[in-house]
Design a protein around this motif. Structure first.
Motif: not given
Lengths: 203, 162
Positions: A128-137
């Motif tokens: 969810d965090w990856r999708t929401e902020y469009d970052v991998d890490s």
């Protein structure tokens, strides 16, 4: 670990008699309540970067000789690992030690089934965090946001993501230990189970 | 290294590139602090991790609070790098925090004063010890000071009599 052997809530006979710095007071209490080994073990359990025996000794309030002796014991039992920096031996908590300590605590509080479903939730949260902020890490997030203050909401998100990632790895390792324990293959106590039975936990 | 003295960031236990972040929470440290708190403080009603599988915070419920407060809670975070955040709040809405983490233009070890523990301004913390069992004892000692004397006055003064 049995850290709960000290008598609870002792009243200090000299309490309040004189003005003393609390930092000195708590240090004296700690040294009174613990053995040198307990202090060395306590310090190295929280030492994740390679650190000299002299520094460990300083932090544990023991002599360097005492620190080295206990660190060697802990190294033999797999709790501690070492690296060489020229003439100096550097010590830190071993991955084995970290995983073993964590698995012991977690398996005392949760069943393997609960841990397995928890792992799925942690993975979903990270996705969810990856999708929401469009970052991998979380590190990529930190670079993009240029987080200055760890007190900020962004600082809190970074901390939560890094923590969740670590706890996911620890939960997966714990589940692997639980599975190995259940089959008995490590100790040879249950040779009937080939590890493919229906009760196996899906990782 | 000089143990409990304030040191340059480069001498701190955390790697340089991690210096500006709090870092991941140390689940083992939270459990160690939980056991110590239960052992040391008789007014602890419950001390528990918010989520055993993914702990972020240790919450310590106290059965009484400072002065008119009927109960209070201390929330504790501790990171792998030895950063921490300790937040007292009570039923009277009073808050204070003893923290240790990078904060721009502020000391690493700092105190957010009562009654509302604002993000700024902060004061240098009177707690200079670094190890988890020592910091935990110092926190409990400061809470006891405020509770026994019924005041937040002098809370961040290391030389108040214990």
């Amino acid at each position: 670990m049995s850290e709960e052997t000290t008598p609870p809530n002792r009243v200090r006979p000299d309490g309040g008699a004189e003005q003393r710095d609390i930092n000195d007071v708590v240090e004296e209490e700690w040294v009174e309540d613990t053995t040198p080994f307990e202090r060395v073990y306590g310090i190295i359990r929280r030492t994740y970067d390679p650190t000299s025996a002299a520094q460990i000794a300083d932090r544990a309030r023991v002599s360097p000789t005492t620190a080295r002796k206990h660190l060697r014991t802990l190294m033999d039992s797999g709790e501690v690992t070492t690296a060489q920096d020229g003439q100096t031996t550097l010590y830190r908590r071993s991955e084995t030690g970290i995983v073993t300590e964590h698995a012991q605590s977690l398996l005392a509080e949760r069943t393997p089934e609960e841990i397995a479903s928890g792992i799925a939730e942690l993975k979903a949260q990270i996705q969810d965090w990856r999708t929401e902020y469009d970052v991998d890490s979380p590190e990529e997030l930190a670079r993009e946001l240029d987080i200055e203050d760890t007190d900020s909401d962004q600082g809190a998100l970074l901390r939560e993501w890094q923590t969740t990632r670590r706890n996911l790895a620890l939960a997966q390792a714990t589940l692997a230990i639980a599975e190995a324990t259940r089959t008995g293959h490590l100790t040879g106590t249950n040779t009937d189970d080939d590890g493919n039975s229906d009760s196996s936990i899906v990782v | 290294m000089t143990g409990d003295e304030d040191v340059e960031p480069s001498q701190d236990s955390q790697p340089a590139e991690q210096a500006e972040v709090f870092g991941p929470i140390d689940a083992g440290a939270l459990r160690e602090i939980r056991d110590l708190v239960i052992n040391q403080e008789p007014l602890v009603e419950e001390a528990s991790l918010d989520d055993p599988l993914n702990p972020q915070t240790l919450s310590v419920d106290l059965s009484d609070g400072v002065e008119a407060a009927s109960t209070a809670r201390i929330d504790i975070r501790w990171s792998l790098a030895g950063n921490y955040a300790v937040h007292y709040t009570d039923t009277q809405g009073r808050d204070f925090r003893f923290d240790c983490h990078p904060k721009p233009d502020a000391p690493t070890r700092h105190f957010h004063p009562p009654p509302d523990a604002p993000s700024r301004p902060v004061e240098p913390s009177c707690i200079t010890v670094r190890e988890a069992p020592l910091v935990t004892r110092a926190i409990l000692q400061r809470w006891r000071y405020a509770y026994t004397n019924g005041t937040f006055e002098g809370l961040n003064d290391a030389e108040n009599p214990p």
